[in-house]
Design a protein around this motif. Structure first.
Motif: not given
Length: 124
Positions: A34, A55, A70-72, A74, A79, A96
């Motif tokens: 992403m 990640v 940036i992070s996500r 699941h 994201v 995005c």
């Protein structure tokens, strides 16, 4: 069909913070890379950050390194882009994007799916 929807943009003063979110629907994006890109008025769209599926790997443009993260998640199929110490030059529409093969690209050509964008305006 996967859809990406950004949110969290707005108007903020220089030095402030914003958190952008990108929610995916239609299927899980957990295996996708992403990314976030941005496009300022009169300029080409540029890479901001990307994160891989595990990640464990993230990459940032030099212009945002140390200020953006940036992070996500699941579980939420989402994201995020945490933006701190914002500058007027960060003003842009933020997009995005997803690479469905899990490949690591910083070029927009490497991303197959895109959201509609969210406006971020930083006043001086």
């Amino acid at each position: 069909q996967v859809q990406l929807v950004e949110s969290g943009g707005g108007l903020v003063q220089a030095g402030g913070s914003l958190r952008l979110s990108c929610a995916a629907s239609g299927r899980s994006v957990s295996t996708y890379t992403m990314g976030w890109f941005r496009q300022a008025p009169g300029k080409e769209r540029e890479f901001v950050a990307r994160i891989n599926w595990s990640v464990l790997s993230a990459q940032y443009a030099d212009s945002v390194k140390g200020r953006f993260a940036i992070s996500r998640d699941h579980a939420k199929n989402s994201v995020y882009l945490e933006m701190n110490s914002l500058k007027p030059e960060d003003t842009a529409v933020y997009y995005c994007a997803a690479n469905t093969l899990g490949q690591a690209y910083s070029s927009e050509d490497g991303y197959q799916l895109w959201g509609q964008g969210t406006q971020v305006t930083v006043s001086s």
